[in-house]
Scaffold this motif. Structure first.
Motif, PDB file in Angstrom:
ATOM      1  N   LYS A 136     -22.467 -37.907  80.482  1.00 16.98           N
ATOM      2  CA  LYS A 136     -23.553 -37.106  81.409  1.00 16.98           C
ATOM      3  C   LYS A 136     -23.037 -37.132  82.912  1.00 16.98           C
ATOM      4  O   LYS A 136     -23.555 -36.209  83.595  1.00 16.98           O
ATOM      5  CB  LYS A 136     -24.895 -37.939  81.620  1.00 16.98           C
ATOM      6  CG  LYS A 136     -25.916 -37.021  82.146  1.00 16.98           C
ATOM      7  CD  LYS A 136     -27.379 -37.929  82.127  1.00 16.98           C
ATOM      8  CE  LYS A 136     -28.461 -37.121  82.762  1.00 16.98           C
ATOM      9  NZ  LYS A 136     -28.090 -37.175  84.240  1.00 16.98           N
ATOM     10  N   LYS A 137     -22.079 -38.061  83.349  1.00 17.27           N
ATOM     11  CA  LYS A 137     -21.630 -37.987  84.569  1.00 17.27           C
ATOM     12  C   LYS A 137     -20.942 -36.585  84.909  1.00 17.27           C
ATOM     13  O   LYS A 137     -20.945 -36.154  86.059  1.00 17.27           O
ATOM     14  CB  LYS A 137     -20.623 -39.347  84.844  1.00 17.27           C
ATOM     15  CG  LYS A 137     -19.961 -39.423  86.154  1.00 17.27           C
ATOM     16  CD  LYS A 137     -18.929 -40.565  86.119  1.00 17.27           C
ATOM     17  CE  LYS A 137     -18.363 -40.897  87.507  1.00 17.27           C
ATOM     18  NZ  LYS A 137     -17.485 -41.826  87.687  1.00 17.27           N
ATOM     19  N   TYR A 138     -20.160 -35.925  83.924  1.00 17.78           N
ATOM     20  CA  TYR A 138     -19.679 -34.764  84.191  1.00 17.78           C
ATOM     21  C   TYR A 138     -20.759 -33.777  84.496  1.00 17.78           C
ATOM     22  O   TYR A 138     -20.409 -32.856  85.373  1.00 17.78           O
ATOM     23  CB  TYR A 138     -18.845 -34.504  82.860  1.00 17.78           C
ATOM     24  CG  TYR A 138     -18.623 -32.892  82.744  1.00 17.78           C
ATOM     25  CD1 TYR A 138     -17.800 -32.234  83.350  1.00 17.78           C
ATOM     26  CD2 TYR A 138     -19.065 -32.194  81.433  1.00 17.78           C
ATOM     27  CE1 TYR A 138     -17.350 -30.821  83.286  1.00 17.78           C
ATOM     28  CE2 TYR A 138     -18.765 -30.878  81.535  1.00 17.78           C
ATOM     29  CZ  TYR A 138     -18.030 -30.340  82.360  1.00 17.78           C
ATOM     30  OH  TYR A 138     -17.773 -29.003  81.981  1.00 17.78           O
ATOM     31  N   GLU A 139     -21.694 -33.710  83.657  1.00 19.64           N
ATOM     32  CA  GLU A 139     -22.817 -32.358  84.158  1.00 19.64           C
ATOM     33  C   GLU A 139     -23.542 -32.823  85.496  1.00 19.64           C
ATOM     34  O   GLU A 139     -23.570 -32.105  85.994  1.00 19.64           O
ATOM     35  CB  GLU A 139     -23.830 -32.658  82.974  1.00 19.64           C
ATOM     36  CG  GLU A 139     -24.749 -31.631  83.013  1.00 19.64           C
ATOM     37  CD  GLU A 139     -25.581 -31.178  81.731  1.00 19.64           C
ATOM     38  OE1 GLU A 139     -26.816 -31.510  81.935  1.00 19.64           O
ATOM     39  OE2 GLU A 139     -24.939 -30.528  80.952  1.00 19.64           O
ATOM     40  N   ASP A 140     -23.486 -34.092  85.749  1.00 23.54           N
ATOM     41  CA  ASP A 140     -24.285 -34.430  87.149  1.00 23.54           C
ATOM     42  C   ASP A 140     -23.275 -33.908  88.089  1.00 23.54           C
ATOM     43  O   ASP A 140     -23.558 -33.377  89.070  1.00 23.54           O
ATOM     44  CB  ASP A 140     -24.340 -35.998  87.090  1.00 23.54           C
ATOM     45  CG  ASP A 140     -25.707 -36.638  86.261  1.00 23.54           C
ATOM     46  OD1 ASP A 140     -26.294 -35.737  85.881  1.00 23.54           O
ATOM     47  OD2 ASP A 140     -25.564 -37.702  85.819  1.00 23.54           O
ATOM     48  N   ILE A 141     -22.020 -34.124  88.103  1.00 23.30           N
ATOM     49  CA  ILE A 141     -21.063 -33.667  88.808  1.00 23.30           C
ATOM     50  C   ILE A 141     -20.926 -32.333  89.295  1.00 23.30           C
ATOM     51  O   ILE A 141     -21.036 -31.545  90.253  1.00 23.30           O
ATOM     52  CB  ILE A 141     -19.654 -34.274  88.829  1.00 23.30           C
ATOM     53  CG1 ILE A 141     -19.475 -35.765  88.874  1.00 23.30           C
ATOM     54  CG2 ILE A 141     -18.561 -33.691  89.798  1.00 23.30           C
ATOM     55  CD1 ILE A 141     -18.417 -36.422  88.245  1.00 23.30           C
ATOM     56  N   TRP A 142     -20.704 -31.457  87.894  1.00 25.78           N
ATOM     57  CA  TRP A 142     -20.730 -29.929  88.276  1.00 25.78           C
ATOM     58  C   TRP A 142     -22.076 -29.616  88.693  1.00 25.78           C
ATOM     59  O   TRP A 142     -22.046 -28.479  89.413  1.00 25.78           O
ATOM     60  CB  TRP A 142     -20.177 -29.322  86.935  1.00 25.78           C
ATOM     61  CG  TRP A 142     -20.809 -28.863  85.676  1.00 25.78           C
ATOM     62  CD1 TRP A 142     -20.857 -30.022  84.556  1.00 25.78           C
ATOM     63  CD2 TRP A 142     -22.038 -28.429  85.634  1.00 25.78           C
ATOM     64  NE1 TRP A 142     -21.817 -29.732  83.727  1.00 25.78           N
ATOM     65  CE2 TRP A 142     -22.553 -28.645  84.261  1.00 25.78           C
ATOM     66  CE3 TRP A 142     -22.733 -27.368  86.485  1.00 25.78           C
ATOM     67  CZ2 TRP A 142     -23.593 -27.786  83.698  1.00 25.78           C
ATOM     68  CZ3 TRP A 142     -23.974 -26.745  85.922  1.00 25.78           C
ATOM     69  CH2 TRP A 142     -24.286 -26.891  84.666  1.00 25.78           C
TER      70      TRP A 142
END
Length: 385
Positions: free
Chosen positions: A315-321
């Protein structure tokens, strides 16, 4: 069936896939990138325009190898022939040679340690206890099982890989713009200036473009939506006004409905066109594919390092983008929906106003005064402002 094992498997070898692979490899992951075609970079299904941000993301300088022309601004043509200019720092960009650029990215990824398999198609996912653990693919007519800690789906519009993982990447017919483009020679157009054309007779539901590539070459194309005629037929009509010779025809679809509702699940992330990471106004996706590809690659490397490729970690990926580009994409989607409501007459009126203004310094007061004379547009203006 032969078997292989990698930390990360990236499905798709275009910009989003190569950049994901590049940064995952740089981060220390053991990466395999698979591509269904026999050559990376072809066929080109893109107008090939991008922004300086692409090269900032990639930490590389624009090269004469793959930059066809440098862009300083654009003319926007209304249906009635009026036009206004967009210029300034925010209008600068590049027209690429995607066949060279895409392959160069794959080469850089390989130099960083990525293994690459061409002519390889994903047939199924390996899923255990609800978690993606690799792919089953066909390579040169033979089946191969590739286990991985995580998979990155960079396989284009309506990603099959993401669907196999249970993510919803389905697009409605109205969400996909049908595009057709010629690369032409012999066109007399400014070498550093884009041209856009609006109008229901030119490109219903979309727009036409001329992107110069230097030495009297250019990409001439258009995207349409909601017509019972093909994009190719509109392109033929649009081209009839120019004295130029086509040397290549490119067709394809562009998703302009915004990002899919979820870009990750246990053992998998989705990036680029597969995730709908495309600007809903312009249809541009190169800079977004590069940015999100880097984010996905870096998160993948971190997931491998800590030994956690669960949905909770990814979920870190989605949070970053979402933090870095999500707001801009939401704003562009709102503007696109507003543009969808405008008639040719509305666009003519707006361009009549804009052709006398400094586009990057328009005051809200000046815009309100003008639109106040046109009640049908006032509501639209209020939505934008």
């Amino acid at each position: 069936m032969s078997k292989m094992k990698y930390d990360v498997v990236v499905v798709g070898g275009r910009i989003a896939g190569s950049v994901s692979s590049l940064f995952a490899s740089r981060g220390g992951a053991d990466v395999l990138m698979i591509e269904k075609r026999q050559e990376i970079g072809t066929p080109v299904q893109c107008a090939e325009g991008t922004t300086p941000a692409t090269f900032e993301t990639l930490e590389m300088k624009p090269s004469k190898r793959f930059v066809a022309s440098k862009i300083d601004g654009a003319d926007v043509h209304a249906p009635d022939g009026r036009k206004f200019q967009i210029a300034g720092e925010n209008s600068k960009g590049y027209i690429l040679e995607r066949k060279i650029f895409d392959k160069d990215l794959a080469v850089e990824s390989a130099k960083s340690g990525t293994d690459i398999m061409m002519k390889t198609t994903v047939k199924d996912l390996i899923i255990r206890d609800g978690k993606v653990c690799g792919v089953v693919a066909e390579h040169m007519g033979k089946s191969v099982e590739i286990e991985a800690d995580l998979v990155i789906a960079a396989d284009g519009v309506e990603s099959r890989v993401a669907k196999m993982a249970g993510l919803n990447t389905t697009k409605l017919p109205g969400d996909i713009y049908s595009c057709a483009q010629y690369e032409v020679v012999g066109l007399n157009t400014p070498p550093n200036w884009l041209k856009f054309y609006f109008g229901e007779e030119i490109a219903p539901g979309g727009y036409a473009w001329i992107f110069p590539k230097g030495k009297h070459r250019a990409n001439v194309g258009l995207g349409i939506r909601g017509s019972n005629k093909t994009a190719y037929s509109y392109l033929q009509k649009f081209m009839s006004q120019f004295s130029a010779t086509p040397v290549e025809l490119k067709v394809g679809g562009v998703p302009l409905s915004g990002v899919v509702s979820k870009t990750f699940t246990d053992g998998l992330m989705v990036v680029g066109d597969a995730a709908g990471q495309v600007d809903p106004i312009t249809g541009g996706g190169i800079h977004l594919a590069a940015a999100c590809g880097r984010m996905a690659g870096e998160v993948a490397a971190e997931a491998v390092e800590v030994g956690d490729s669960s949905s909770k970690f990814l979920k870190k990926y989605e949070d970053i983008w979402s933090e870095k580009i999500g707001g801009n994409l939401e704003t562009s989607l709102k503007y696109r929906r507003i543009l969808d409501k405008l008639t040719d007459k509305d666009i003519n009126i707006i361009v009549e106003f804009l052709e006398t203004q400094d586009f990057e310094a328009i005051s809200k007061l000046a815009a309100l005064k003008f639109m106040g004379k046109h009640p049908n547009l006032l509501k639209v203006l209020k939505e934008i402002l």
